[in-house]
Motif scaffolding. Structure first.
Motif, PDB file in Angstrom:
ATOM      1  N   PRO A  98      22.812  70.143   9.773  1.00 26.33           N
ATOM      2  CA  PRO A  98      23.832  70.718   8.879  1.00 26.33           C
ATOM      3  C   PRO A  98      23.231  71.322   7.612  1.00 26.33           C
ATOM      4  O   PRO A  98      22.395  70.702   6.948  1.00 26.33           O
ATOM      5  N   ASP A  99      23.654  72.572   7.334  1.00 26.43           N
ATOM      6  CA  ASP A  99      23.246  73.299   6.129  1.00 26.43           C
ATOM      7  C   ASP A  99      21.747  73.227   5.872  1.00 26.43           C
ATOM      8  O   ASP A  99      21.288  73.065   4.735  1.00 26.43           O
ATOM      9  N   LYS A 291      43.382  76.704  -4.157  1.00 25.93           N
ATOM     10  CA  LYS A 291      42.723  75.561  -4.772  1.00 25.93           C
ATOM     11  C   LYS A 291      43.706  74.688  -5.548  1.00 25.93           C
ATOM     12  O   LYS A 291      43.454  73.502  -5.777  1.00 25.93           O
ATOM     13  N   THR A 292      44.828  75.263  -5.967  1.00 24.87           N
ATOM     14  CA  THR A 292      45.816  74.506  -6.749  1.00 24.87           C
ATOM     15  C   THR A 292      46.824  73.786  -5.872  1.00 24.87           C
ATOM     16  O   THR A 292      47.683  73.076  -6.384  1.00 24.87           O
ATOM     17  N   ASN A 293      46.749  73.972  -4.574  1.00 23.62           N
ATOM     18  CA  ASN A 293      47.708  73.372  -3.649  1.00 23.62           C
ATOM     19  C   ASN A 293      47.118  72.068  -3.114  1.00 23.62           C
ATOM     20  O   ASN A 293      46.149  72.081  -2.359  1.00 23.62           O
ATOM     21  N   SER A 294      47.697  70.947  -3.486  1.00 27.06           N
ATOM     22  CA  SER A 294      47.150  69.649  -3.082  1.00 27.06           C
ATOM     23  C   SER A 294      47.305  69.381  -1.596  1.00 27.06           C
ATOM     24  O   SER A 294      46.724  68.428  -1.078  1.00 27.06           O
ATOM     25  N   ALA A 295      48.067  70.192  -0.895  1.00 32.15           N
ATOM     26  CA  ALA A 295      48.189  70.042   0.552  1.00 32.15           C
ATOM     27  C   ALA A 295      47.020  70.673   1.286  1.00 32.15           C
ATOM     28  O   ALA A 295      46.920  70.556   2.511  1.00 32.15           O
ATOM     29  N   LEU A 296      46.141  71.344   0.525  1.00 34.02           N
ATOM     30  CA  LEU A 296      45.007  72.026   1.122  1.00 34.02           C
ATOM     31  C   LEU A 296      43.702  71.533   0.499  1.00 34.02           C
ATOM     32  O   LEU A 296      43.685  71.068  -0.642  1.00 34.02           O
ATOM     33  N   THR A 297      42.619  71.666   1.245  1.00 38.64           N
ATOM     34  CA  THR A 297      41.283  71.376   0.738  1.00 38.64           C
ATOM     35  C   THR A 297      40.444  72.634   0.850  1.00 38.64           C
ATOM     36  O   THR A 297      40.375  73.238   1.925  1.00 38.64           O
ATOM     37  N   VAL A 298      39.832  73.042  -0.246  1.00 37.20           N
ATOM     38  CA  VAL A 298      38.988  74.231  -0.268  1.00 37.20           C
ATOM     39  C   VAL A 298      37.554  73.789  -0.544  1.00 37.20           C
ATOM     40  O   VAL A 298      37.281  73.149  -1.555  1.00 37.20           O
ATOM     41  N   VAL A 299      36.650  74.114   0.381  1.00 38.91           N
ATOM     42  CA  VAL A 299      35.243  73.761   0.195  1.00 38.91           C
ATOM     43  C   VAL A 299      34.385  75.000   0.364  1.00 38.91           C
ATOM     44  O   VAL A 299      34.753  75.939   1.076  1.00 38.91           O
ATOM     45  N   GLU A 300      33.234  75.011  -0.316  1.00 39.67           N
ATOM     46  CA  GLU A 300      32.287  76.110  -0.196  1.00 39.67           C
ATOM     47  C   GLU A 300      30.956  75.580   0.327  1.00 39.67           C
ATOM     48  O   GLU A 300      30.553  74.469  -0.012  1.00 39.67           O
ATOM     49  N   HIS A 301      30.304  76.398   1.160  1.00 39.73           N
ATOM     50  CA  HIS A 301      29.001  76.041   1.700  1.00 39.73           C
ATOM     51  C   HIS A 301      28.098  77.269   1.672  1.00 39.73           C
ATOM     52  O   HIS A 301      28.566  78.402   1.817  1.00 39.73           O
ATOM     53  N   PRO A 302      26.800  77.069   1.520  1.00 41.53           N
ATOM     54  CA  PRO A 302      25.867  78.204   1.615  1.00 41.53           C
ATOM     55  C   PRO A 302      25.796  78.712   3.050  1.00 41.53           C
ATOM     56  O   PRO A 302      26.105  77.979   4.004  1.00 41.53           O
ATOM     57  N   THR A 303      25.409  79.960   3.214  1.00 37.72           N
ATOM     58  CA  THR A 303      25.172  80.509   4.551  1.00 37.72           C
ATOM     59  C   THR A 303      23.883  81.322   4.537  1.00 37.72           C
ATOM     60  O   THR A 303      23.442  81.787   3.492  1.00 37.72           O
ATOM     61  N   ALA A 304      23.301  81.492   5.698  1.00 36.65           N
ATOM     62  CA  ALA A 304      22.157  82.402   5.857  1.00 36.65           C
ATOM     63  C   ALA A 304      22.725  83.731   6.344  1.00 36.65           C
ATOM     64  O   ALA A 304      22.447  84.190   7.446  1.00 36.65           O
ATOM     65  N   ILE A 530      34.041  67.526   6.667  1.00 39.40           N
ATOM     66  CA  ILE A 530      33.760  68.905   7.029  1.00 39.40           C
ATOM     67  C   ILE A 530      32.251  69.123   7.008  1.00 39.40           C
ATOM     68  O   ILE A 530      31.644  69.285   5.956  1.00 39.40           O
ATOM     69  N   VAL A 531      31.644  69.109   8.181  1.00 33.59           N
ATOM     70  CA  VAL A 531      30.217  69.361   8.345  1.00 33.59           C
ATOM     71  C   VAL A 531      30.055  70.848   8.614  1.00 33.59           C
ATOM     72  O   VAL A 531      30.907  71.480   9.235  1.00 33.59           O
ATOM     73  N   HIS A 532      28.932  71.418   8.185  1.00 31.13           N
ATOM     74  CA  HIS A 532      28.784  72.876   8.220  1.00 31.13           C
ATOM     75  C   HIS A 532      27.375  73.248   8.631  1.00 31.13           C
ATOM     76  O   HIS A 532      26.418  72.517   8.371  1.00 31.13           O
ATOM     77  N   THR A 533      27.233  74.385   9.315  1.00 32.23           N
ATOM     78  CA  THR A 533      25.919  74.900   9.656  1.00 32.23           C
ATOM     79  C   THR A 533      25.715  76.263   9.005  1.00 32.23           C
ATOM     80  O   THR A 533      26.672  76.992   8.752  1.00 32.23           O
ATOM     81  N   LEU A 534      24.457  76.597   8.714  1.00 29.68           N
ATOM     82  CA  LEU A 534      24.148  77.809   7.956  1.00 29.68           C
ATOM     83  C   LEU A 534      24.402  79.087   8.746  1.00 29.68           C
ATOM     84  O   LEU A 534      24.695  80.132   8.167  1.00 29.68           O
TER      85      LEU A 534
END
Length: 551
Positions: A98-99, A291-304, A530-534
Motif C-alpha cells: 500500500p502506497d 468534507k463538511t458532511n459528517s455522513a461522508l469520509t474524505v481521504v487523500e492519498h499520493p499517486t504515481a 481505506i487501504v490504497h495503492t499508488l
C-alpha cells in the motif's frame, strides 16, 4: 420552489434500487437534467440537507464508474476504468505494498533471483483455488503465461522477455530470462501484470481455439476475493465474495458497479446513500463541500500519476518541433491547477511520476514564457490557428475544467481551440485513427504501468507500440535507451538510461507535464480501513474495507 425541490429529491430517492437494472437505477437521477433554473449544484445542496451522522452500511459496496470498462479478461484489459473489477477477481505472483513502490508477496509467498538476473524462483502459496475450484499450482501459472502470450494483446509485453518456465513441484515456479530485465518484478507487480487464470475454465469455455476470450469478456476465472456474477456492458457489474478465498475475507459480500458518466449524478447518489464510494472526477468545490458532511469520509492519498498534454507531432503546427518547444513554455500550469484541483494537485517538476526516480533526477519544469509561441502564431494563416483540443471523458469534472482553462489560455495566445470530450474507447484507438481525425492536443493522465521509469517510456513513446502511444511517437535513439535501461544489471545503471530517455522526449517536446495528482476518495462514513495503492487512480482493495463499528 421549495415544493419542487422536495418532489425532485423524493424522486431521486424513490427508484434507485441497486439491484434493479441501470435504467431503473438512473430513473431517479433525471432531476439533474430537468431542474431548469434551479441548477444542479443548488439542487444538490438542497437535497443533501446538511451534515448528517454516519450512515449504517449493508453488505454490498456500491460504486460508480464514469465510463464502461473494457472486457474484464486480464490478458486483454489495459485501461484505468475497470481496475477495481479486475484486481478484485484476479491476482498475480507479487504486488506493490500500500502506497509504496516496495514489492510484496501475493500468490507467491517468497522468491529468489540469481546473481546474473536470469533466473527467478517463486515459492507459491499452497491451498489456493480458482473460483471454479481448480487448485492454483506452478503448472497453472505457466499455462497463464502461455495464454497471455497467445492472446497477445497490450499487456503481453509484460511477459515478452520470458525464455522458459518450469515447475519442479506444485508450489515452485522457475522463470528463466534470456537477458537481465531490471524491471521484471515491477512488470509482475503492476496492476496489468500477469494474472493467474484457471486453465480448466479456459479449456471448458473455449470456442474454436479462442482461449475462452468470448466467455471471459463477461465472466472470470481468477483466484481473487470476489468473482463476477453479472457483467452487463454499458450498464452494471456485480461481484460476489468468493467463499474459498485464501486471503483476507471480504466483510462486504458483494460489489455493485454502475456506469454513471456524470460525476454530478454520482455525487448526488453518494450524498443520498445510493452509492458508497466515489474515487475520481469530483470538482474541487464539491470535495470541499463534502468534507463538511459528517455522513461522508474524505481521504487523500499520493499517486504515481500525473496529468499531461500530449502534442500531436504529425498534425498542423505541432509537426514543427519549434512550435512544440514553444508550447511547453507557454502553458501557465499553476493557472490550471488551482481552479480545477485546489490543494489536491501540485505542479509537476520532474518528467516521471513522483517517487519513481530520486528527486531531481529528471527535472521538467519549463519557465513560463508566452513570447516565443505568440511570435510563431502571429505568422500563421487563420486556418492554421484552429486547434482540436481533446480529453478523455473518464477524467470527469477535473479534466473537463482543465481543458476549458487551457482553451482560454490558447485563445489569449492567438489560437482558436475547439474542445471535445472523447470516449475512452476512442482515446485508446487514437494510434490507429487517421491523422485528420486525431486531435492536435490530448489532455490525459500519464504514468507508467509499473513503479519503474521503464514503463513510462515504453508504453507512451516506444516505436510501434499500442494502444497508448497516442500519436505513434518514434525515435530510434530513444528506443535504444529503453533497451539499455531494461537490460541493466542494477537499478542505478538503469536510472542513468531513464534520465537520458526523459531528456530525449523533452527535447522532442512531445509532452507538457502539468501536475502530480493526489487521489481524493469519498466514502460513506460507515466504511473504514481505506487501504490504497499508488498505481491506478482510486485503487482501494474492496476486500480490505470494513464497516465502522457503532460507538
Amino acid at each position: 420552489m421549495a415544493s419542487r425541490v422536495n418532489d425532485d429529491c423524493a424522486k431521486a430517492r424513490g427508484d434507485m434500487s441497486m439491484t434493479a437494472d441501470r435504467r431503473t437505477f438512473l430513473k431517479g437521477t433525471a432531476l439533474v437534467a430537468t431542474t431548469g433554473a434551479l441548477g444542479a449544484s443548488a439542487l444538490l445542496s438542497a437535497c443533501a440537507g446538511g451534515s448528517r451522522g454516519a450512515r449504517p452500511v449493508g453488505d454490498t459496496i456500491r460504486f460508480g464508474f464514469l465510463a464502461d470498462m473494457q472486457v474484464p479478461d486480464p490478458d486483454i484489459f489495459y485501461e484505468g476504468e475497470g481496475l477495481q473489477v479486475t484486481l478484485s477477481v484476479y491476482e498475480g505472483l507479487v504486488a506493490y505494498k500500500p502506497d509504496s513502490p516496495e514489492i510484496g508477496p501475493a500468490l507467491a509467498e517468497s522468491w529468489t533471483t540469481t546473481d546474473d538476473g536470469l533466473t527467478y524462483t517463486f515459492k507459491l502459496r499452497p491451498g489456493v483455488t480458482f473460483h471454479d475450484g481448480t487448485p492454483m499450482t506452478a503448472a497453472t501459472i505457466i499455462e497463464s503465461f502461455h495464454r497471455r502470450a497467445a492472446v497477445n494483446q497490450a499487456p503481453a509485453y509484460l511477459v515478452a522477455d520470458v525464455a522458459s518456465m518450469s515447475a519442479p513441484d506444485d508450489t515452485t515456479l522457475v522463470i528463466e530470462l534470456p537477458h537481465p530485465v531490471e524491471p521484471f518484478l515491477d512488470y509482475l507487480a503492476c496492476p496489468w501484470g500477469l494474472k493467474a487464470v484457471s486453465p480448466t475454465a479456459v479449456r471448458t469455455h473455449g470456442v474454436n481455439g479462442d482461449l475462452a476470450q468470448g466467455w471471459l469478456s463477461t465472466h472470470d476465472a481468477g483466484t481473487g476475493p470476489y468473482q463476477i456474477t453479472e457483467f452487463v456492458p454499458s450498464s452494471h457489474y456485480t461481484l460476489t465474495a468468493y467463499d474459498g478465498y485464501w486471503g483476507t475475507k471480504p466483510e462486504f459480500t458483494s460489489l455493485r458497479v454502475e456506469i454513471i458518466p456524470d460525476i454530478t449524478t454520482q455525487r448526488l447518489l453518494l450524498e443520498q446513500g445510493q452509492l458508497d464510494i466515489v474515487t475520481k472526477g469530483l470538482p474541487i468545490a464539491a470535495i470541499e463541500a463534502m468534507k463538511t458532511n459528517s455522513a461522508l469520509t474524505v481521504v487523500e492519498h499520493p499517486t504515481a500519476f500525473k496529468s499531461s498534454i500530449f502534442l500531436n507531432w504529425k498534425k498542423g503546427v505541432f509537426s514543427d518541433r519549434e512550435f512544440r518547444q514553444a508550447m511547453r513554455s507557454a502553458v501557465d500550469v499553476p493557472a490550471l491547477i488551482e481552479p480545477a484541483y485546489g490543494s489536491t494537485a501540485s505542479r509537476s517538476t520532474q518528467f516521471y511520476p513522483a517517487g519513481v526516480l530520486p528527486e531531481g533526477a529528471a527535472p521538467d519544469a519549463p519557465d513560463h514564457d508566452v513570447a516565443p509561441l505568440k511570435a510563431l502564431i502571429a505568422k500563421l494563416r487563420d486556418s492554421d490557428k484552429q486547434i482540436d483540443l481533446a480529453y478523455d471523458e473518464a477524467g470527469g469534472a477535473t479534466d473537463a475544467r482543465v481543458t476549458e482553462l487551457l482553451q482560454t489560455q490558447l485563445a489569449a495566445l492567438g489560437f482558436t481551440a475547439t474542445v471535445r470530450a472523447m470516449p475512452t474507447s476512442q482515446v485508446f484507438a487514437l494510434h490507429s485513427t487517421p491523422i485528420g481525425q486525431q486531435p492536435h492536443m490530448l489532455i490525459h493522465g500519464s504514468g507508467g504501468d509499473a513503479l519503474n521509469a521503464d514503463t513510462t517510456l515504453r508504453i507512451f513513446f516506444r516505436t510501434g507500440v499500442s494502444p497508448i502511444n497516442w500519436f505513434n511517437y518514434s525515435n530510434t535513439a530513444l528506443d535504444a535507451v529503453m533497451d539499455a535501461g531494461q537490460r541493466s544489471r542494477s537499478k542505478a545503471d538503469a536510472q542513468v538510461q531513464w534520465v537520458k530517455g526523459a531528456e530525449i522526449v523533452m527535447d522532442q517536446a512531445w509532452v507538457v507535464n502539468l501536475y502530480d495528482i493526489r487521489d481524493v476518495i469519498v466514502t460513506n462514513s460507515g466504511i473504514g480501513q481505506i487501504v490504497h495503492t499508488l498505481l491506478g487512480l482510486g485503487m482501494v482493495p474492496i476486500n480490505l474495507l470494513r464497516k465502522v463499528k457503532a460507538r
